[in-house]
Design a protein around this motif. Structure first.
Motif, mmCIF file in Angstrom:
data_model
loop_
_atom_site.group_PDB
_atom_site.id
_atom_site.type_symbol
_atom_site.label_atom_id
_atom_site.label_comp_id
_atom_site.label_asym_id
_atom_site.label_seq_id
_atom_site.Cartn_x
_atom_site.Cartn_y
_atom_site.Cartn_z
ATOM 1 N N LEU A 164 0.826 -1.347 0.177
ATOM 2 C CA LEU A 164 -0.290 0.186 -0.046
ATOM 3 C C LEU A 164 1.358 0.777 0.127
ATOM 4 O O LEU A 164 0.836 2.076 -0.969
ATOM 5 N N ASN A 165 1.840 1.580 0.509
ATOM 6 C CA ASN A 165 2.942 2.661 0.876
ATOM 7 C C ASN A 165 3.106 2.531 -0.471
ATOM 8 O O ASN A 165 3.823 3.860 -1.043
ATOM 9 N N THR A 166 3.986 1.802 -1.114
ATOM 10 C CA THR A 166 4.644 1.667 -2.048
ATOM 11 C C THR A 166 3.771 2.239 -3.627
ATOM 12 O O THR A 166 3.583 3.477 -4.470
ATOM 13 N N ILE A 167 2.221 1.617 -3.252
ATOM 14 C CA ILE A 167 1.269 2.627 -4.467
ATOM 15 C C ILE A 167 1.318 3.609 -4.318
ATOM 16 O O ILE A 167 1.291 4.766 -5.199
ATOM 17 N N VAL A 168 1.149 4.430 -2.960
ATOM 18 C CA VAL A 168 0.563 5.887 -2.867
ATOM 19 C C VAL A 168 1.669 6.974 -3.022
ATOM 20 O O VAL A 168 1.818 7.414 -3.670
ATOM 21 N N ALA A 169 2.817 5.660 -2.553
ATOM 22 C CA ALA A 169 3.907 6.692 -2.790
ATOM 23 C C ALA A 169 4.375 6.141 -4.365
ATOM 24 O O ALA A 169 4.730 8.541 -5.113
ATOM 25 N N LEU A 180 9.091 1.749 -8.967
ATOM 26 C CA LEU A 180 10.696 1.153 -9.083
ATOM 27 C C LEU A 180 10.700 2.093 -8.076
ATOM 28 O O LEU A 180 11.580 1.538 -6.592
ATOM 29 N N VAL A 181 10.452 3.432 -7.761
ATOM 30 C CA VAL A 181 11.915 4.136 -7.399
ATOM 31 C C VAL A 181 10.458 3.749 -5.808
ATOM 32 O O VAL A 181 11.502 3.427 -4.549
ATOM 33 N N ALA A 182 9.146 3.742 -5.157
ATOM 34 C CA ALA A 182 8.745 4.173 -4.525
ATOM 35 C C ALA A 182 8.854 2.497 -3.678
ATOM 36 O O ALA A 182 9.426 2.220 -2.708
ATOM 37 N N ALA A 183 9.347 1.080 -4.440
ATOM 38 C CA ALA A 183 9.377 0.091 -4.167
ATOM 39 C C ALA A 183 10.432 0.319 -3.463
ATOM 40 O O ALA A 183 11.123 -0.533 -2.321
ATOM 41 N N LEU A 184 11.770 0.391 -4.269
ATOM 42 C CA LEU A 184 12.791 0.608 -3.738
ATOM 43 C C LEU A 184 13.090 1.556 -1.856
ATOM 44 O O LEU A 184 13.845 0.887 -1.326
ATOM 45 N N GLN A 185 12.349 2.037 -2.097
ATOM 46 C CA GLN A 185 12.045 3.630 -0.752
ATOM 47 C C GLN A 185 11.505 2.744 -0.050
ATOM 48 O O GLN A 185 12.094 2.332 1.423
ATOM 49 N N ASN A 186 11.076 2.092 0.220
ATOM 50 C CA ASN A 186 9.600 1.048 1.138
ATOM 51 C C ASN A 186 10.748 0.182 1.148
ATOM 52 O O ASN A 186 10.862 -0.299 2.568
#
Lengths: 290, 292, 249
Positions: free
Chosen positions: B6-11, B248-254
């Motif tokens: 969820l956090n990834t999708i929102v970011a 990709l960026v959001a996923a890496l970040q989370n």
């Protein structure tokens, strides 16, 4: 009087850092917004090596400069192929990464708390601790930086740098190994910034990540832009103006929080206005951003 | 785990929104527009300002806030970038100017509203629902929904409308478009308006979901730039590319948050941005000078 | 005999073939002209020879040294001096500084670089005298201290030539040396080329002006659509039907 010496000392240190940026941006044509990060590498490197390894001042400063030079290759080696604005973004990222390391690697840098109790310079048994002595030392340091830059920007070396700045293909056709020169100049410029940073740490006795943030890098860029890029003393003039004016304003008694924001607003506006209307600054030879 | 998704999708939604705005202005004007980061914060704060007038219903306040952001973006385009263009600015010069504009906006906001972190709707409890084992707040749903709607609309605009064709022409070759008679300044202004709206909306949504602070725009902008570059959308405006890069960026970040402490996540992303920059061949192409 | 050898050179950009299977030998003495209609691949060919473009296939051998894939500055240091179609100079420094740049960065037996200039003070005076001599030769001695950017187009072209001469190269590769010049300037450039040739140096130049070609070229290479279609002496080649047609087509 001590206050005046303090300001003059800061002017010397910032002049050294600013002129090293001008070597890179004004003379070689490589704009960077990471210069404060390299000053920080020098400051942290020198302070931590002196503290952890008990190394004498001169050596710790040298180590700080070496760290900066080596890490500069991390930025320059892969990115010198790219267009100049991409290169700026790369330096931008490096600045952010460096700040992140200063701020988050708590074990090493104590993070936001900073490094305290940095010793004053100790050279050949002589501890430099009076305001006058510190100023003179800073002045010698600034003079050294200016001499290095003067040497590299005149004569055959200067011709090479200016040719690279003006037209890299042309420089290559004349037999100049532009990539190697750019990497070398980047390293020299960053180690000079580190030198300034290392002494700054020793002078103030305390450094924190905020001293070496993107805002500070922009300030150094502004010193070069205002004073004039591509001249020898332009950056020093810019440093003087940008250090003295806020001090004068301090006497108007504004709360420090607001003062910071107002100063930043001025810096932002100044950057825009200089590039728009005054790209040569006070005494520059190169038009910034054109 | 589901929380992570969820956090990834929102970011990713936030980065995609700002990334779309960035990609548009970058393709059309060929420079890194940092002022967009200022517009993200402006979106949140203009809405905050509008909310101070209780007569305005909630959504009208939001609309007013975004509208003001669009106006600000257009003013910057006309009065600042246009001026630089007239004097023969390079992409480097425009980048530096945009950094100056960003700093100015961020600190003006701080002077007007204070440096402290704020909440957009204090005292308001966000409705939420439980979907697939995670709690999803209305703000988060709105963020994802807005991003999806915006990206789809943008793709449709570019493909199907006359304006979209003109934008694509300018994005591909502004000089050629000018020679062929397109009103390039007006097209650039439309692109600015769209980009400002997207950025402002992102700021508003982040403020609703989390909180707001004057410096909020820089981080979001840099992540969005990373998304666009990694997603390959600097070569041509590609909505799927933007979406992919943002994810990709959001996923890496989370993922980074999951494995490494929160503090390092940004540093990792900036490291990835550096790497992405250096691997992208687009950066080797010689700069074109932007004209008014 | 010294020569420049190209074997099976191919170069494409974004799917368009610019240089196609060029296989020639150009003698490194005298003046050779390379002609052909626009888009024939002449400048790409020059860029391949000087390292500014890398061949997809093929090799280049200069005076028995393999130069395929070398960086431009290394090829320059091997004694290859070139000019560009659009005049390229360091516009922020002076005329004589541009010339000095070339003499200071040419290859020596030891291959030193431009920046650690310490050991070269002795050469410094010699370089300056040489630079002044060359500026005299091309007629720019009055402008030695002027900024290169302030010169007229024709003067800048002369300066580019002077810079190349300062390198004392094995071969001069000139990209349209007389394009856009007044007749007197054109004559000056052609005379300089002849002077250089008479001193035993080699020149290869790209040109559109057939009159100029007739005046100075000893040998001629004709290109069209990326291929070399003829090579020989001007009197003969310029009469060939294919060559004339290539120009009219």
């Amino acid at each position: 009087m001590d206050y005046v010496l303090h300001i003059l000392t800061l002017i010397c240190l910032f002049s050294a850092i600013a002129v090293s940026l001008d070597l890179l941006a004004g003379h070689a044509g490589l704009m960077s917004v990471a210069h404060s990060a390299f000053a920080g590498l020098g400051a942290y490197g020198s302070a931590l090596i002196a503290e952890r390894l008990g190394v004498p001042f001169v050596l710790s400063v040298g180590a700080g400069m070496l760290v900066a030079a080596v890490l500069s290759a991390l930025v320059s080696l892969p990115s010198l192929r790219v267009r100049d604005d991409y290169f700026v973004i790369a330096t931008f990222s490096f600045q952010m990464v460096a700040f992140g390391i200063f701020n988050n690697w708590i074990d090493l840098t104590q993070g936001p708390f900073g490094v305290t109790g940095i010793r004053k310079p100790l050279i050949l048994g002589w501890e430099i601790d009076s305001p006058l002595e510190l100023f003179l030392f800073a002045f010698i340091l600034a003079a050294f930086a200016h001499v290095v830059v003067a040497y590299l920007t005149h004569g055959p070396a200067g011709r090479v740098l200016h040719a690279i700045r003006d037209d890299e293909d042309y420089a290559q056709s004349a037999g100049v190994n532009t990539r190697k020169i750019k990497i070398l100049i980047f390293a020299v410029s960053c180690s000079l910034a580190a030198l300034g940073g290392a002494f700054y740490g020793s002078y103030i006795s305390y450094i924190e990540p905020r001293n070496f943030s993107i805002d500070e890098s922009i300030l150094i860029l502004l010193m070069v832009a205002l004073g004039g890029a591509g001249s020898l003393f332009g950056p020093a003039v810019g440093a003087t103006v940008l250090l003295v004016v806020p001090e004068i304003l301090r006497f108007t008694g504004m709360p420090s929080d607001i003062a910071f924001n107002i100063r930043q607003c001025f810096y932002g506006a100044m950057l825009v206005l200089i590039i728009l209307y005054w790209p040569k600054g006070i005494m520059g030879r190169v038009r910034l951003g054109r | 785990m589901e929380q992570l998704v969820l956090n990834t999708i929102v970011a990713a939604s936030v980065y995609a929104l700002v990334g779309a705005g960035f990609a548009l202005t970058y393709r059309c004007s060929r420079f890194f527009n940092f002022a967009l980061g200022g517009l993200v914060a402006a979106g949140a704060y203009f809405c905050y300002f509008a909310l101070q007038f209780p007569i305005l219903p909630l959504f009208v306040s939001f609309f007013v806030g975004i509208a003001l952001t669009v106006m600000l973006g257009c003013v910057i385009e006309l009065m600042v970038y246009g001026e630089v263009g007239k004097r023969g600015g390079t992409s480097l010069g425009l980048l530096l100017v945009s950094v100056g504009v960003y700093i100015f906006i961020q600190n003006m906001i701080a002077l007007g509203f204070g440096n402290e972190t704020k909440v957009l709707l204090p005292g308001y409890v966000m409705p939420s629902a439980r979907i697939m084992g995670v709690t999803v707040t209305a703000a988060q749903a709105a963020t994802v929904g807005t991003a999806a709607a915006a990206l789809i609309s943008l793709a449709a605009l570019l493909r199907l409308t006359r304006l979209g064709r003109m934008i694509r022409a300018v994005a591909s070759d502004a000089e050629l478009a000018r020679i062929r008679g397109f009103d390039v300044p007006k097209i650039l202004l439309s692109v600015t308006a769209i980009g400002s709206a997207l950025a402002g909306a992102a700021g508003l949504l982040v403020a609703l979901d989390v909180n707001m602070v004057p410096a909020m725009g820089m981080r979001i902008l840099l992540m969005s730039i990373a998304s666009v570059i990694i997603g390959g959308a600097t070569r041509q405006i590609s909505v799927p590319g933007i979406a992919a890069g943002a994810t990709l960026v959001a996923a890496l970040q989370n993922l980074g948050v999951w494995n490494i402490s929160t503090a390092w996540q940004d540093t990792i992303i900036f490291g990835c941005l550096m790497i992405a920059l250096l691997l992208r061949p687009e950066g080797i192409v010689k700069a074109r000078i932007r004209k008014a | 005999m010294k020569r420049l050898l190209c074997e099976n050179l191919w170069k494409s950009f974004d799917g368009t073939v610019a240089v196609e299977d060029v296989d020639i030998e150009i003698p490194l003495s005298g003046i050779t002209a390379v002609i052909g209609p626009n888009g024939a691949g002449k400048t790409t060919f020059l860029n391949l020879l000087t390292g500014f473009a890398r061949p997809d296939i093929g090799r280049i051998v200069l005076d028995d040294i393999e130069t395929t894939g070398l960086a431009p500055h290394r090829i320059a240091r091997l004694g290859v001096a070139r000019t560009f179609q659009e005049v390229r100079l360091a516009v922020s420094i002076s005329v004589i500084e541009n010339v000095l740049l070339w003499s200071e960065n040419r290859g020596s037996r030891r291959g030193r670089q431009g920046i650690p200039a310490a050991a070269r003070r002795l050469r410094g005076k010699a370089n300056r005298r040489n630079a002044e001599r060359i500026l005299d030769m091309v007629g720019l001695e009055d402008h030695a201290a002027a900024s290169a950017g302030a010169l007229s187009y024709g003067q800048q072209k002369l300066l580019s030539l002077a810079c190349c001469l300062a390198m004392d190269p094995k071969v001069l590769l000139l990209d349209e040396p007389v394009a856009g010049l007044h007749p007197e300037m054109t004559l000056k450039v052609l005379n300089l080329m002849r002077l250089y040739r008479d001193q035993g140096k080699a020149i290869v130049f790209i040109e559109h002006d057939i009159g100029a070609v007739r005046q100075v070229a000893d040998g001629l290479v004709v290109m069209d659509h990326g291929r070399v279609i003829h090579q020989g002496v001007p009197e003969h080649v310029l009469q060939l039907r294919e060559v004339i047609e290539a120009y009219i087509a």
